[in-house]
Design an enzyme around this catalytic site. Structure first.
Site: not given
Ligand code: NAD
Ligand code: UGA
Length: 358
Positions: A232, A225, A207, A163, A159-161
């Site tokens: 955050r 988790v 989420r 984006k 996901y991050a890559c």
């Protein structure tokens, strides 16, 4: 100005569309493939909503891009459980299909506001060097901080890559073709209409706010988790939308070819503290006789998400750029952010309960 919102039926999109309609300054066209959330604002006759899929309805989307002044692209899979379950789908939608929008904007010489993510920063430098990020509260700065991803086997990072690559492509077109874009990196927005409650949707893995809200209303456990040790920093959606509107307005073209963090460093919390605070606010402000009293338990990341998950340990936004360019800062503290988000879900739930018993 004519604003085209792609992915306008999602959490951020509906809240942004609602604000643009309330301001009444710009003409707004909204597209999505899901109507559930946008139907909450469809009573506004100024809303121009079209059911269109950016990957299938290219000719229609292209025409709308040509007719607009600015395009805001919010389309993405934006939920970590999906990054683990369907990494190819995440790459396809979040990079390949979004790249088509970039090409449409380039062809028609339209300004693009692209939603990226704070996840592009990845893990902290502290974690990468084997240190505890608890002892190193270092904010992420748009044009300075290195972007550090985990190994390929931890496919959460796709996901991050995806984006990040999209950001780099925009930057490259900006250099070569003088393409006009702005990139937004949101840091954990919450507010009305975020995701869904699994007990009402027949399951799913949204989420964290939605899981914890579900626990408070339906008695499912609040699962931390890996003990909820990671951090955050939460931003209330109205504050975030306020910054987005300033980026759309682009005073003196200051936002051209710029990346903006939108976040609230003061609202940083560990997920374990977040769970306890949600429970406390619910008990103090909303609890009624007969409401459940959920347990808070710890589960492993693999048990919760499956193989391939790796967490971002800490992400503190530096928002100096949004402050100096746009005179923007958040107004809601963490308690108020949770309170207002919770109020929306509790009210909806009570209305449903009343309808059931009537
Ligand atoms: P969301 O999932 O609520 O909204 C995304 C919307 O895109 C959905 O309504 C979905 O139906 C739509 N969509 C999916 N495929 C489509 C397609 N092919 N054609 C048209 N529409 C399509 O997510 P969100 O929280 O509103 O996030 C919006 C954007 O902001 C995303 O790009 C996300 O990655 C980014 N972001 C959000 C946050 C946050 O705090 N919510 C944080 C970081 C990044
Ligand atoms: C998400 C998504 O990647 C994106 O939408 C976005 O880029 C980003 O949020 C954002 O909002 O900025 P993340 O914060 O990891 O990323 O998503 P959550 O599912 O909300 O998880 C937050 C933390 O809570 C993680 O540490 C997660 O492991 C934990 N968690 C999640 C729990 O402890 N319990 C749960 O029930 C769910």
């Amino acid at each position: 100005m004519k604003v085209l919102l792609l992915g306008a039926g999602g959490f951020i999109g509906v809240n942004l569309a609602e604000r643009l309609l309330a301001d009444g300054i710009h003409e707004t066209v909204a597209i999505d493939i899901q109507e559930e959330k946008i139907s909450e604002i469809s009573h506004n006759s100024a809303l121009k909503y079209l059911h269109l899929d950016i990957s299938k309805d290219e000719a229609e989307v292209d025409k709308l891009v040509a007719e607009s002044d600015v395009v805001v692209d919010l389309v993405a899979f934006a939920n970590p459980s999906l990054y683990v379950e369907d990494p190819v789908g995440v790459y396809d939608l979040n990079f390949t299909q979004n790249l088509k929008v970039v090409d449409q904007c380039r062809r028609h010489k339209k300004r693009l506001i692209q939603f990226s993510t704070c996840e592009v920063y990845g893990i902290t430098a502290a974690k990468a060097f084997g240190l505890d990020s608890r002892d190193h509260p270092i904010p992420f700065i748009e044009d300075e901080t290195p972007l550090i991803m985990g190994p390929v086997k931890n496919h959460r990072w796709i996901y991050a890559c995806a984006k990040q690559l999209l950001e780099r492509v925009l930057h490259a077109y900006g250099i070569r073709d003088d393409f006009h874009y702005s990139i937004i990196r949101p840091f954990n927005f919450i507010g009305p209409r975020i995701d869904y409650l699994p007990s009402e949707a027949g399951g799913g893995n949204p989420r964290v706010f939605s899981h914890f809200m579900n626990a408070l209303l339906y008695g499912t456990p609040m699962k931390l988790v890996d003990g909820g040790r990671n951090y955050r920093a939460y931003t209330y959606i109205d504050d975030a939308v306020d910054c987005m509107v300033r980026i759309i307005d682009n005073p003196n073209n200051i936002c051209d070819k710029q990346i903006y963090n939108i976040g609230t460093p003061e609202n940083e919390t560990t997920i374990a503290e977040f769970a306890r605070l949600m429970k406390q606010i619910f008990d103090e402000e909303f609890k009624q006789p007969g409401d459940p009293d959920p347990q808070i338990i710890s589960v492993s990341a693999e048990e919760f998400y499956g193989k391939g998950y790796e967490d971002c340990d800490r992400r503190i936004p530096n928002v100096d750029k949004a402050r100096s360019h746009l005179n923007w800062r958040s107004k809601h503290d963490l308690r108020s952010t949770i309170y207002h988000t919770m109020k929306y879900f509790v009210n909806k739930h009570r209305v449903k309960q009343t309808a059931k018993t009537a």
